[in-house]
Design an enzyme around this catalytic site. Sequence first.
Site, PDB file in Angstrom:
ATOM      1  N   SER A  36     -28.832  15.005 -12.751  1.00  3.13           N
ATOM      2  CA  SER A  36     -29.770  14.229 -13.576  1.00  3.13           C
ATOM      3  C   SER A  36     -29.042  13.182 -14.418  1.00  3.13           C
ATOM      4  CB  SER A  36     -30.567  15.173 -14.473  1.00  3.13           C
ATOM      5  OG  SER A  36     -29.688  15.975 -15.245  1.00  3.13           O
ATOM      6  N   ALA A  39     -27.775   8.236 -11.505  1.00  6.92           N
ATOM      7  CA  ALA A  39     -28.067   8.195 -10.073  1.00  6.92           C
ATOM      8  C   ALA A  39     -29.268   9.093  -9.740  1.00  6.92           C
ATOM      9  CB  ALA A  39     -26.834   8.643  -9.280  1.00  6.92           C
ATOM     10  N   SER A  66     -21.980  12.746 -17.093  1.00  5.76           N
ATOM     11  CA  SER A  66     -21.121  11.654 -17.588  1.00  5.76           C
ATOM     12  C   SER A  66     -21.942  10.488 -18.116  1.00  5.76           C
ATOM     13  CB  SER A  66     -20.201  11.154 -16.473  1.00  5.76           C
ATOM     14  OG  SER A  66     -19.207  12.104 -16.210  1.00  5.76           O
ATOM     15  N   THR A  67     -23.139  10.286 -17.526  1.00  8.87           N
ATOM     16  CA  THR A  67     -23.902   9.087 -17.897  1.00  8.87           C
ATOM     17  C   THR A  67     -24.080   8.977 -19.407  1.00  8.87           C
ATOM     18  OG1 THR A  67     -25.046   9.117 -15.781  1.00  8.87           O
ATOM     19  CG2 THR A  67     -26.065   7.834 -17.530  1.00  8.87           C
ATOM     20  N   TRP A  69     -22.259   9.803 -21.696  1.00 11.93           N
ATOM     21  CA  TRP A  69     -21.015   9.504 -22.416  1.00 11.93           C
ATOM     22  C   TRP A  69     -20.563   8.066 -22.238  1.00 11.93           C
ATOM     23  CZ3 TRP A  69     -18.917  12.817 -25.827  1.00 11.93           C
ATOM     24  CH2 TRP A  69     -19.361  14.139 -25.773  1.00 11.93           C
ATOM     25  N   GLY A  72     -18.891   1.697 -22.788  1.00 11.61           N
ATOM     26  CA  GLY A  72     -18.714   0.250 -22.659  1.00 11.61           C
ATOM     27  C   GLY A  72     -19.983  -0.443 -22.227  1.00 11.61           C
ATOM     28  N   GLY A  73     -20.574  -0.007 -21.124  1.00 10.27           N
ATOM     29  CA  GLY A  73     -21.806  -0.625 -20.681  1.00 10.27           C
ATOM     30  C   GLY A  73     -21.927  -0.706 -19.184  1.00 10.27           C
ATOM     31  N   GLU A 138     -14.812  -6.643 -20.222  1.00  5.82           N
ATOM     32  CA  GLU A 138     -13.908  -5.499 -20.182  1.00  5.82           C
ATOM     33  C   GLU A 138     -12.764  -5.810 -19.224  1.00  5.82           C
ATOM     34  OE1 GLU A 138     -15.957  -1.386 -21.148  1.00  5.82           O
ATOM     35  OE2 GLU A 138     -16.745  -2.210 -19.304  1.00  5.82           O
ATOM     36  N   HIS A 259      -7.993   6.851 -17.259  1.00  4.34           N
ATOM     37  CA  HIS A 259      -8.303   5.849 -18.279  1.00  4.34           C
ATOM     38  C   HIS A 259      -7.093   5.699 -19.194  1.00  4.34           C
ATOM     39  CE1 HIS A 259     -10.226   3.537 -21.384  1.00  4.34           C
ATOM     40  NE2 HIS A 259     -11.298   3.413 -20.608  1.00  4.34           N
ATOM     41  N   ARG A 308      -7.417  -1.316 -15.065  1.00  2.00           N
ATOM     42  CA  ARG A 308      -7.052  -0.024 -15.660  1.00  2.00           C
ATOM     43  C   ARG A 308      -5.786   0.588 -15.101  1.00  2.00           C
ATOM     44  NH1 ARG A 308     -12.905   2.648 -16.499  1.00  2.00           N
ATOM     45  NH2 ARG A 308     -13.344   1.238 -18.201  1.00  2.00           N
ATOM     46  N   HIS A 369     -10.383  10.019 -15.532  1.00  2.00           N
ATOM     47  CA  HIS A 369     -11.610   9.385 -16.017  1.00  2.00           C
ATOM     48  C   HIS A 369     -12.677   9.217 -14.941  1.00  2.00           C
ATOM     49  CE1 HIS A 369     -14.116   6.974 -18.566  1.00  2.00           C
ATOM     50  NE2 HIS A 369     -13.979   5.892 -17.822  1.00  2.00           N
ATOM     51  N   ARG A 404     -11.625   1.474  -9.528  1.00  2.00           N
ATOM     52  CA  ARG A 404     -12.934   0.976  -9.961  1.00  2.00           C
ATOM     53  C   ARG A 404     -12.793  -0.077 -11.051  1.00  2.00           C
ATOM     54  NH1 ARG A 404     -16.682   3.373 -14.486  1.00  2.00           N
ATOM     55  NH2 ARG A 404     -14.603   3.776 -15.286  1.00  2.00           N
ATOM     56  N   LEU A 410     -21.931   2.777 -13.451  1.00  2.00           N
ATOM     57  CA  LEU A 410     -23.351   2.948 -13.776  1.00  2.00           C
ATOM     58  C   LEU A 410     -24.169   2.080 -12.816  1.00  2.00           C
ATOM     59  CD1 LEU A 410     -23.289   2.815 -17.697  1.00  2.00           C
ATOM     60  CD2 LEU A 410     -23.707   4.828 -16.291  1.00  2.00           C
TER      61      LEU A 410
HETATM   62  C1  FAD Z   1     -16.496   9.022 -21.523  1.00  2.00           C
HETATM   63  C2  FAD Z   1     -16.989   8.197 -20.358  1.00  2.00           C
HETATM   64  C3  FAD Z   1     -17.257   6.853 -20.541  1.00  2.00           C
HETATM   65  C4  FAD Z   1     -17.707   6.085 -19.476  1.00  2.00           C
HETATM   66  N1  FAD Z   1     -18.039   4.779 -19.690  1.00  2.00           N
HETATM   67  C5  FAD Z   1     -18.591   4.068 -18.677  1.00  2.00           C
HETATM   68  C6  FAD Z   1     -19.078   2.753 -18.905  1.00  2.00           C
HETATM   69  O1  FAD Z   1     -19.027   2.237 -20.010  1.00  2.00           O
HETATM   70  N2  FAD Z   1     -19.624   2.102 -17.844  1.00  2.00           N
HETATM   71  C7  FAD Z   1     -19.721   2.634 -16.601  1.00  2.00           C
HETATM   72  O2  FAD Z   1     -20.221   1.994 -15.671  1.00  2.00           O
HETATM   73  N3  FAD Z   1     -19.275   3.888 -16.370  1.00  2.00           N
HETATM   74  C8  FAD Z   1     -18.737   4.613 -17.385  1.00  2.00           C
HETATM   75  N4  FAD Z   1     -18.319   5.886 -17.144  1.00  2.00           N
HETATM   76  C9  FAD Z   1     -18.527   6.465 -15.806  1.00  2.00           C
HETATM   77  C10 FAD Z   1     -20.007   6.739 -15.631  1.00  2.00           C
HETATM   78  O3  FAD Z   1     -20.510   7.284 -16.826  1.00  2.00           O
HETATM   79  C11 FAD Z   1     -20.247   7.725 -14.505  1.00  2.00           C
HETATM   80  O4  FAD Z   1     -19.547   7.340 -13.360  1.00  2.00           O
HETATM   81  C12 FAD Z   1     -21.735   7.769 -14.171  1.00  2.00           C
HETATM   82  O5  FAD Z   1     -22.483   8.034 -15.331  1.00  2.00           O
HETATM   83  C13 FAD Z   1     -22.001   8.833 -13.134  1.00  2.00           C
HETATM   84  O6  FAD Z   1     -23.370   8.990 -13.009  1.00  2.00           O
HETATM   85  P1  FAD Z   1     -23.934  10.065 -12.002  1.00  2.00           P
HETATM   86  O7  FAD Z   1     -25.419   9.996 -12.114  1.00  2.00           O
HETATM   87  O8  FAD Z   1     -23.310   9.873 -10.696  1.00  2.00           O
HETATM   88  O9  FAD Z   1     -23.371  11.461 -12.561  1.00  2.00           O
HETATM   89  P2  FAD Z   1     -23.535  12.188 -13.973  1.00  2.00           P
HETATM   90  O10 FAD Z   1     -24.134  11.332 -15.011  1.00  2.00           O
HETATM   91  O11 FAD Z   1     -22.237  12.815 -14.272  1.00  2.00           O
HETATM   92  O12 FAD Z   1     -24.580  13.317 -13.641  1.00  2.00           O
HETATM   93  C14 FAD Z   1     -24.251  14.365 -12.777  1.00  2.00           C
HETATM   94  C15 FAD Z   1     -25.347  15.378 -12.868  1.00  2.00           C
HETATM   95  O13 FAD Z   1     -25.200  16.367 -11.852  1.00  2.00           O
HETATM   96  C16 FAD Z   1     -25.395  17.654 -12.423  1.00  2.00           C
HETATM   97  N5  FAD Z   1     -24.729  18.613 -11.545  1.00  2.00           N
HETATM   98  C17 FAD Z   1     -23.419  18.653 -11.183  1.00  2.00           C
HETATM   99  N6  FAD Z   1     -23.209  19.672 -10.323  1.00  2.00           N
HETATM  100  C18 FAD Z   1     -24.402  20.275 -10.124  1.00  2.00           C
HETATM  101  C19 FAD Z   1     -24.830  21.384  -9.364  1.00  2.00           C
HETATM  102  N7  FAD Z   1     -24.003  22.117  -8.614  1.00  2.00           N
HETATM  103  N8  FAD Z   1     -26.134  21.729  -9.404  1.00  2.00           N
HETATM  104  C20 FAD Z   1     -27.018  21.046 -10.166  1.00  2.00           C
HETATM  105  N9  FAD Z   1     -26.652  19.997 -10.923  1.00  2.00           N
HETATM  106  C21 FAD Z   1     -25.367  19.611 -10.891  1.00  2.00           C
HETATM  107  C22 FAD Z   1     -24.822  17.508 -13.807  1.00  2.00           C
HETATM  108  O14 FAD Z   1     -25.248  18.550 -14.649  1.00  2.00           O
HETATM  109  C23 FAD Z   1     -25.375  16.146 -14.181  1.00  2.00           C
HETATM  110  O15 FAD Z   1     -26.725  16.233 -14.548  1.00  2.00           O
HETATM  111  C24 FAD Z   1     -17.875   6.671 -18.206  1.00  2.00           C
HETATM  112  C25 FAD Z   1     -17.605   8.024 -18.025  1.00  2.00           C
HETATM  113  C26 FAD Z   1     -17.176   8.797 -19.092  1.00  2.00           C
HETATM  114  C27 FAD Z   1     -16.917  10.251 -18.880  1.00  2.00           C
END
Ligand code: FAD
Length: 559
Positions: A36, A39, A66-67, A69, A72-73, A138, A259, A308, A369, A404, A410
Amino acid sequence: MTMTPPPPTAAGIVAAELAAPSPGWFEESDVVVIGSGIAGLSLALHARTLGYRVMVVTKSRVEHGSTQWAQGGIAAALDEDDSPDDHLRDTLTAGAGLCDEDAVRVLVTQGPGAVRGLVELGTRFDRTAGGDLALTREGGHLRDRIAHAGGDATGREIVRALVSAVHDDDGITLYEQALALDLLRDGDGAVQGITLHVMEQGQRDGVGAVLAPAVVLATGGLGQVFAATTNPLVATGDGMALAARAGAVMADLEFVQFHPTVMWLGPAARGQQPLVSEAVRGEGALLLDPHGRRFMMDRHPLAELAPRDVVAKAIMQVMRESGAPHVWLDGRALGADVWRERFPTILVRSRELGFDPVTQLVPVAPAQHYASGGVRTDLSGRSSIRGLFACGEVACTGVHGANRLASNSLLEGLVFAERIADVLATGLPRRREPVARSQSEFVMDEAARPLVQSAMSDGVGVLRSAQSIDAALRELDRLPREFPGEAATAAWETSNIATVATVLAHQAGGRTETRGSHWREDYPETVPAWAVHQATRLVDGELVTELAPLSTPRWEAWP
Ligand SMILES: Cc1cc2nc3c(=O)[nH]c(=O)nc-3n(C[C@H](O)[C@H](O)[C@H](O)COP(=O)(O)OP(=O)(O)OC[C@H]3O[C@@H](n4cnc5c(N)ncnc54)[C@H](O)[C@@H]3O)c2cc1C
């Protein structure tokens, strides 16, 4: 110099399934989304507009990932002085010759529309006095193209908007505290749903099964494979492990982004560590060595705003040469107002930890990171397994290459969620009965988790060599396999961490060159012939790798 795929690795901890009780309950859906973050939630909302029954399962609370957290944007060519071609050029440069240009073109061309879609959904990005989106810069970007919200709270605002839209939609069933375990497959190997473990949600408790012909992995990254990471606790690489177990093609896992500026909290600090966003350097903060001297000026024309991998490597070199465990980030010139308005979250967190960035230097060092690789997909998010899509950080769409570009992740989740929805709009894959699988099972005691993390940070961290990677693989091989009692969440996650670590170390060992975020001490040069992906699959209990060209795979389209 060898330019051949690595020899197969006996992959005892990449078994075909996690050991778990048989499903005690069943449900049906058209589309199951696992995760959630940006993506998963974007995909769920798109799939609903197509009229499908959509289920989102997420292993913790809906906003944990991670989203939320992201600081930057989100990058997109939204300014009139910018263009998708400029964004493409910067992404290809950061990717160090390993991006799939067709995938990057999709990202940068669809990006601006996808960000506008977030605005329409109610995301409140920061704006200029004139009401336009406020765009910043950035590392690696030659234009101002990063939209942000709440100063440095972009992810939190995006999650707020997406969760609110999902809650408003009766057609989306959301299971929290629901850990996806493995895929259900039919006789032809096509996906027909998942097994999962749910903790007390009404009628549902314990291990169950959701039958669905379309499964979308949106499980995020693998940060917890390493000892120090910016990623939250949920980032245990579950989706990658699940796909690897099922025999899906995995690519580019060796490209782990470290990072450069993560707050250094002492030698014993483990798990999620506080990040100081690249945007702080974008606003003028400098990196200083232990003697208080700038060291990025003569290493890259962009100095502190170099890509990076360049900054992380320079910091590691300074740390090695000086013996210091960190370098310093100097953001004093930004002034109190910029810190308060642009970086309120980082300011508060730094002060809580005892550093006032307005008046003091902040100790920083590189930490894990971002996973540039993952489950290999085509331009529409399809994996190599029929019925299985991957979206967001879990996926390897080919847009990041060897490194990346900041704030492209995002955007990747947003854009490729739309592309998967386009496939679903043409229909669902065929629904058939799943068959029982009789292959190997595996589960590992949670006590193994710190052992895996240390082995990976020591052997497959920022700096790698054949010797260090072999040592990590040997450690992984020695992990205790006996499991006392019935497995639960911590053991399943630990098993996933170990599986992902094995595939990652296998690919890191195979790539005998230095490129992007993959830095081999024993192979310091970039080798032009290595401009290929490593595509790894589990075949008869062994990890087998082939070299694949730099264009997204064109496997058979489905449904
Ligand atoms: C501190 C930090 C700062 C960042 N800053 C930026 C930024 O400024 N700009 C940018 O573009 N990117 C940034 N990133 C990277 C970016 O946040 C992530 O790559 C992106 O949010 C990933 O989105 P996602 O939807 O793929 O996964 P996530 O947002 O990580 O979501 C994954 C989901 O899957 C769930 N999940 C995992 N395994 C299971 C399972 N087995 N069963 C059920 N659920 C599960 C988790 O609980 C979570 O809900 C940053 C990352 C971090 C950690």
